[in-house]
Design an enzyme around this catalytic site. Structure first.
Site, PDB file in Angstrom:
ATOM      1  CG  HIS A  17      42.389  31.333   0.107  1.00 33.62           C
ATOM      2  ND1 HIS A  17      42.594  30.063   0.601  1.00 33.62           N
ATOM      3  CD2 HIS A  17      43.368  32.103   0.628  1.00 33.62           C
ATOM      4  CE1 HIS A  17      43.653  30.102   1.406  1.00 33.62           C
ATOM      5  NE2 HIS A  17      44.146  31.321   1.431  1.00 33.62           N
TER       6      HIS A  17
ATOM      7  CG  HIS B 116      46.913  34.046   7.818  1.00 38.24           C
ATOM      8  ND1 HIS B 116      47.872  33.225   8.362  1.00 38.24           N
ATOM      9  CD2 HIS B 116      46.656  33.560   6.572  1.00 38.24           C
ATOM     10  CE1 HIS B 116      48.172  32.279   7.498  1.00 38.24           C
ATOM     11  NE2 HIS B 116      47.465  32.452   6.390  1.00 38.24           N
TER      12      HIS B 116
ATOM     13  CG  HIS C 168      46.884  34.872  -0.737  1.00 37.48           C
ATOM     14  ND1 HIS C 168      47.833  33.893  -0.878  1.00 37.48           N
ATOM     15  CD2 HIS C 168      46.088  34.452   0.285  1.00 37.48           C
ATOM     16  CE1 HIS C 168      47.616  32.940   0.021  1.00 37.48           C
ATOM     17  NE2 HIS C 168      46.557  33.245   0.733  1.00 37.48           N
TER      18      HIS C 168
ATOM     19  CE1 TYR D  68      43.731  26.518   2.172  1.00 36.47           C
ATOM     20  CE2 TYR D  68      43.427  26.631  -0.202  1.00 36.47           C
ATOM     21  CZ  TYR D  68      42.922  26.744   1.079  1.00 36.47           C
ATOM     22  OH  TYR D  68      41.618  27.097   1.266  1.00 36.47           O
TER      23      TYR D  68
ATOM     24  CG  ASP E  78      49.399  35.113   3.102  1.00 33.94           C
ATOM     25  OD1 ASP E  78      50.169  36.080   2.935  1.00 33.94           O
ATOM     26  OD2 ASP E  78      49.689  33.943   2.827  1.00 33.94           O
TER      27      ASP E  78
END
Ligand code: ZN
Length: 436
Positions: free
Chosen positions: A299, A386, A295, A336, A244
Site C-alpha cells: 500500500h 474496504h 492492490h 490511493y 480494498d
C-alpha cells in the site's frame, strides 16, 4: 546510523511528553488484533485506527512474543503518530484532509532473527511514502546493529565507480540486503554478492510452509464469457462492489456471509502482504465465486516509487495470489487511486478505479456509507469499499438487501466489464459510470 537513531530518540522524549493530552482528545482510537497464522509463528498484527472530522490515521504493526521487541516497535509507532498529531495541531501539514497510514512487511523471519520494513504514507493532497527498517535478534530481544551483519569489522560503505555511499540503515530481506543511504537512496545488494562478508545466519531464510494451491480450471475465461453474454442482456442493472485493503481476519469473512445471503459476487483488491498472512481467507473468497484483484504488496503511494519498485509491488502480489488460488489477478487498483502515464506503463495491466466512493475509511457509521451508495448508485457503478472496517460489514448487509430489491445484480469487475483476454492485457484506466 547511530547519529540518526540518537536524533530519533531525542525527538521521542519531547513528543511523548506532549502527546498524552493530544491523543486523548476527540474521537476514540479503534484497536484490533489479528491473530496471524502459521507462516510467521508468534506474530500477530495490531491495528489502531482513528477517524476524526479533520483527519484520520490507520497504523498496522506486528506484535511478537517478545515484550522488548514490541516496546521498540510501539515506541516507533507512537512517536510517528504523535508527530503527525502535533504537526497537524500546528498546521504544518496543510490542507485538505490529512491522513497517516503505516503498514509493514516482514522481510526476514527465522527462529533467531526478524526484520520488518514499515511504510509510512502521509497524505495531504499528494502523498509521500517513507520506508523505515527494523532488524531484531529474537534470542537476545534487541535490535541488530549494521556491523553485526558482517564477518569483518571494517567500516560499511558501498563504493560505486565514481561514488561513495554512506549507509545509515539496513534491512535483511530475501534474497538481498537493503541499504538506506544518508542521501535517501535505497540500494538492494544481492546476498550472493556478499558471500564471505555476510554472517552466515543472514544468508538464507526461514523455510516457509507450503501453501495451499488450487488448480487453474479456466474459470476466469468462463467468467469473461459470462460477462459478455450478460452485458448484452437488457434490463438487468448490474454493479460491482469492490473491497480494498484486505484480507482482514474478521471482516472479510463477515462480508462474504452477507454477500452469500443474496448470491452477490464482489471483487476484493487484496494487499499481497495481507494475502500472504491469510491465504485461507483469500482461497475461501475465490471459492465463493468472488474475484481477487491486486492492490499492491504494502500500500505505498505509487507516485513516490520508481518503476522498479512499482513492478515489484505488483508482481509480488500477482505471485502470492497465484500461489494461493492458482489464478493471477486480472486487475490492479492502485493505492490511493494514484495514476499517471508512468505508473500505468509500469503496471502494464488494466487498472480499475471506481465511480462511487462512500469514503467508508473516513466516516464511522454504516448509515453514512449506505446513504452515499444508495444516493449515487446506477447501472454499471463500481463501488469502493474496504473490508477492514466493522461498519462496512453492516453497510454491505443493507446495501445488498436494498439494491437486490431494486433489481440490481452484483457482479465481479470482470463480469461487469466483460473484457476479453486481449483487452485485459492492455494497460488502461477504467472508470465506470460518471465519477461522483
Ligand atoms: Zn487501499
Amino acid at each position: 546510523m547511530l547519529k540518526k537513531m540518537q536524533h530519533y530518540y531525542i525527538m521521542l522524549t519531547v513528543f511523548l511528553l506532549a502527546a498524552c493530552s493530544i491523543v486523548t482528545e476527540g474521537s476514540t482510537v479503534t484497536e484490533s488484533i489479528d491473530e496471524g497464522n502459521e507462516l510467521y509463528p508468534g506474530i500477530k498484527i495490531k491495528s489502531e485506527i482513528k477517524r476524526d472530522k479533520d483527519y484520520h490515521y490507520a497504523v498496522h504493526y506486528p506484535l511478537t512474543d517478545s515484550q522488548e521487541i514490541n516496546d521498540e516497535i510501539k515506541t516507533y509507532i507512537d512517536t510517528r503518530v504523535t508527530k503527525f498529531m502535533i504537526d497537524m495541531a500546528e498546521d504544518k501539514l496543510g490542507e485538505p484532509v490529512v491522513g497517516l497510514h503505516i503498514d509493514f512487511e516482514i522481510t526476514y523471519f527465522t527462529p533467531d532473527y526478524f526484520s520488518v520494513e514499515f511504510s509510512e504514507t502521509l497524505f495531504v493532497d499528494e502523498a509521500m511514502t517513507n520506508m523505515i527498517p527494523f532488524n531484531f535478534n529474537r534470542v537476545e530481544n534487541r535490535k541488530i546493529e549494521l556491523q553485526e551483519l558482517f564477518v569483518g569489522e571494517e567500516e560499511i560503505t558501498i563504493v560505486e565507480p565514481n561514488d561513495e555511499h554512506e549507509i545509515v540503515d539496513f534491512l535483511v530481506k530475501e534474497p538481498v540486503i537493503r541499504f538506506y543511504e544518508k542521501n535517501g537512496e535505497i540500494i538492494d545488494l544481492p546476498k550472493a554478492q556478499l558471500v564471505g562478508q555476510l554472517q552466515p545466519e543472514f544468508l538464507s531464510g526461514y523455510e516457509k510452509k507450503e501453501k495451499k494451491t488450487k488448480e487453474n480450471k479456466g474459470t476466469k475465461e468462463e467468467k469473461m464469457e459470462k460477462g459478455k453474454e450478460e452485458k448484452q442482456k437488457a434490463n438487468q442493472k448490474r454493479i460491482a462492489l469492490t473491497y480494498d485493503d484486505g484480507p482482514h481476519h474478521l471482516y472479510t469473512l463477515q462480508i462474504l456471509e452477507e454477500l452469500e445471503k443474496y448470491g452477490a459476487h464482489a471483487t476484493f483488491f487484496v494487499l499481497g502482504n495481507r494475502a500472504e498472512f491469510h491465504p485461507d481467507i483469500v482461497l475461501e473468497t475465490m471459492e465463493a465465486g468472488h474475484e481477487i484483484g491486486n492492490h499492491s504488496w504494502s500500500h505505498p503511494k505509487f507516485s513516490g516509487l520508481s518503476k522498479k519498485q512499482i513492478v515489484n509491488q505488483i508482481e509480488k502480489t500477482q505471485d502470492v495470489v497465484h500461489s494461493i488460488t492458482g489464478e493471477y489477478p486480472t486487475f490492479v487498483r492502485t493505492p490511493y487511486g494514484s495514476m499517471s502515464d508512468s505508473i500505468l506503463n509500469a503496471i502494464n495491466m488494466p487498472v480499475v478505479l471506481w465511480s462511487v466512493d462512500p469514503k467508508d475509511w473516513k466516516v464511522s457509521s454504516s448509515k453514512a456509507v449506505i446513504d452515499n451508495v444508495l444516493n449515487n448508485v446506477e447501472d454499471g457503478s463500481i463501488i469502493l469499499l474496504h473490508d477492514t472496517y466493522e461498519h462496512t460489514v453492516s453497510a454491505t448487509a443493507t446495501i445488498v438487501e436494498t439494491l437486490s430489491e431494486e433489481g440490481y445484480e452484483f457482479v465481479t469487475v470482470t463480469e461487469l466489464l466483460g473484457l476479453d483476454e486481449e483487452e485485459s492485457q492492455r494497460a488502461m484506466v477504467i472508470n465506470s459510470g460518471t465519477p461522483k
